[in-house]
Write a protein that holds these residues in place. Sequence first.
Motif, PDB file in Angstrom:
ATOM      1  N   ILE A   1      59.848 -28.567 -71.429  1.00 59.02           N
ATOM      2  CA  ILE A   1      59.660 -27.863 -70.159  1.00 59.02           C
ATOM      3  C   ILE A   1      58.516 -28.529 -69.405  1.00 59.02           C
ATOM      4  CG2 ILE A   1      59.095 -25.656 -69.073  1.00 59.02           C
ATOM      5  CD1 ILE A   1      60.210 -24.323 -71.652  1.00 59.02           C
ATOM      6  N   ALA A   2      58.807 -28.936 -68.184  1.00 57.01           N
ATOM      7  CA  ALA A   2      57.786 -29.575 -67.353  1.00 57.01           C
ATOM      8  C   ALA A   2      56.662 -28.577 -67.072  1.00 57.01           C
ATOM      9  CB  ALA A   2      58.401 -30.061 -66.054  1.00 57.01           C
ATOM     10  N   PRO A   3      55.424 -29.034 -67.008  1.00 54.39           N
ATOM     11  CA  PRO A   3      54.286 -28.132 -66.794  1.00 54.39           C
ATOM     12  C   PRO A   3      54.412 -27.288 -65.523  1.00 54.39           C
ATOM     13  CG  PRO A   3      53.511 -30.323 -67.351  1.00 54.39           C
ATOM     14  CD  PRO A   3      54.984 -30.424 -67.181  1.00 54.39           C
TER      15      PRO A   3
ATOM     16  N   GLN B   1      53.479 -11.424 -62.471  1.00 55.60           N
ATOM     17  CA  GLN B   1      53.901 -10.633 -61.315  1.00 55.60           C
ATOM     18  C   GLN B   1      54.764  -9.448 -61.726  1.00 55.60           C
ATOM     19  OE1 GLN B   1      55.815 -13.504 -58.805  1.00 55.60           O
ATOM     20  NE2 GLN B   1      53.894 -14.242 -57.936  1.00 55.60           N
ATOM     21  N   ASN B   2      55.524  -9.610 -62.797  1.00 54.51           N
ATOM     22  CA  ASN B   2      56.423  -8.550 -63.248  1.00 54.51           C
ATOM     23  C   ASN B   2      55.723  -7.471 -64.067  1.00 54.51           C
ATOM     24  OD1 ASN B   2      58.627  -9.694 -61.977  1.00 54.51           O
ATOM     25  ND2 ASN B   2      59.228 -10.872 -63.781  1.00 54.51           N
ATOM     26  N   LEU B   3      54.461  -7.661 -64.393  1.00 57.22           N
ATOM     27  CA  LEU B   3      53.720  -6.662 -65.171  1.00 57.22           C
ATOM     28  C   LEU B   3      53.320  -5.488 -64.348  1.00 57.22           C
ATOM     29  CD1 LEU B   3      51.446  -8.845 -67.446  1.00 57.22           C
ATOM     30  CD2 LEU B   3      53.499  -7.631 -68.072  1.00 57.22           C
TER      31      LEU B   3
ATOM     32  N   ASN C   1      48.449 -24.129 -73.741  1.00 56.47           N
ATOM     33  CA  ASN C   1      49.246 -23.242 -74.599  1.00 56.47           C
ATOM     34  C   ASN C   1      50.724 -23.608 -74.609  1.00 56.47           C
ATOM     35  OD1 ASN C   1      49.531 -22.488 -71.953  1.00 56.47           O
ATOM     36  ND2 ASN C   1      49.401 -20.298 -72.308  1.00 56.47           N
ATOM     37  N   GLN C   2      51.047 -24.760 -74.071  1.00 55.74           N
ATOM     38  CA  GLN C   2      52.420 -25.271 -74.033  1.00 55.74           C
ATOM     39  C   GLN C   2      52.588 -26.292 -75.156  1.00 55.74           C
ATOM     40  OE1 GLN C   2      53.240 -27.069 -70.216  1.00 55.74           O
ATOM     41  NE2 GLN C   2      55.353 -27.525 -70.721  1.00 55.74           N
ATOM     42  N   PRO C   3      53.808 -26.467 -75.692  1.00 59.25           N
ATOM     43  CA  PRO C   3      53.994 -27.520 -76.692  1.00 59.25           C
ATOM     44  C   PRO C   3      53.465 -28.863 -76.181  1.00 59.25           C
ATOM     45  CG  PRO C   3      55.962 -26.164 -76.566  1.00 59.25           C
ATOM     46  CD  PRO C   3      55.051 -25.710 -75.445  1.00 59.25           C
ATOM     47  N   PHE C   4      52.759 -29.555 -77.024  1.00 61.92           N
ATOM     48  CA  PHE C   4      52.137 -30.856 -76.769  1.00 61.92           C
ATOM     49  C   PHE C   4      50.906 -30.780 -75.863  1.00 61.92           C
ATOM     50  CE2 PHE C   4      56.177 -32.099 -78.488  1.00 61.92           C
ATOM     51  CZ  PHE C   4      55.862 -33.184 -79.274  1.00 61.92           C
TER      52      PHE C   4
ATOM     53  N   ARG D   1      54.184 -23.296 -65.640  1.00 62.35           N
ATOM     54  CA  ARG D   1      53.243 -22.497 -64.842  1.00 62.35           C
ATOM     55  C   ARG D   1      53.984 -21.480 -63.987  1.00 62.35           C
ATOM     56  NH1 ARG D   1      50.772 -27.726 -64.511  1.00 62.35           N
ATOM     57  NH2 ARG D   1      51.813 -28.126 -62.534  1.00 62.35           N
ATOM     58  N   LYS D   2      55.095 -21.895 -63.414  1.00 60.91           N
ATOM     59  CA  LYS D   2      55.877 -20.993 -62.567  1.00 60.91           C
ATOM     60  C   LYS D   2      56.394 -19.809 -63.382  1.00 60.91           C
ATOM     61  CE  LYS D   2      58.828 -22.739 -59.565  1.00 60.91           C
ATOM     62  NZ  LYS D   2      60.064 -23.352 -59.009  1.00 60.91           N
ATOM     63  N   SER D   3      56.871 -20.059 -64.600  1.00 61.56           N
ATOM     64  CA  SER D   3      57.385 -18.966 -65.437  1.00 61.56           C
ATOM     65  C   SER D   3      56.266 -18.013 -65.840  1.00 61.56           C
ATOM     66  CB  SER D   3      58.096 -19.516 -66.682  1.00 61.56           C
ATOM     67  OG  SER D   3      57.185 -20.077 -67.593  1.00 61.56           O
ATOM     68  N   LYS D   4      55.068 -18.549 -66.073  1.00 65.69           N
ATOM     69  CA  LYS D   4      53.923 -17.696 -66.422  1.00 65.69           C
ATOM     70  C   LYS D   4      53.520 -16.827 -65.233  1.00 65.69           C
ATOM     71  CE  LYS D   4      53.556 -19.130 -70.559  1.00 65.69           C
ATOM     72  NZ  LYS D   4      54.126 -18.296 -71.595  1.00 65.69           N
TER      73      LYS D   4
END
Length: 162
Positions: free
Chosen positions: A146-148, A160-162, A58-61, A152-155
């Motif tokens: 953005i490196a994978p 966690q914030n939900l 689901n990331q660009p490229f 993944r870390k941002s996802k």
Amino acid sequence: MKKRLLVLLCIVLCYAFVFSQKITAKVVGVKDGDTFVVLQKKKEIVVRLEHVDAPEKNQPFGNRAKQFASDFCFGKTVVVIGNGKKDRNGRWIGEIFYNNQNLNKELVRNGLAWHYKRYSKSANYADLETAARKKKVGLWRDKDPIAPWNWRKSKRKKVQNL
């Protein structure tokens, strides 16, 4: 002296055999740009490409990396060369070759994967990534890819914030 040398030689050969594996198998699944399912002797083996990290689906490229990998080897008999190690998910770590071409390197060369420097110190992969960046091929066309591992870390943080 000769006995010690013979023992040392046996240890080196055993080490090389245990930690270097080469199999021939058919690619029966492409999970994403860097994870594959191969079939060897009626047994499915999940392979995670060594030295590289491709964009997530689901990331660009991400879809382009998966399509490139699929076009390269899906349904084909390939050679997988690994060091005998598995990742934390139990996937076999290795490089995939088809017609003497290295898929891992082709992904980086075409700007569809990063050299995964956290787990690989290969100067060859680093050079391939540098060349792809300079040519602005694939994901290097983006202004700020953005490196994978950061993706993944941002996802994970969002979950966690939900």
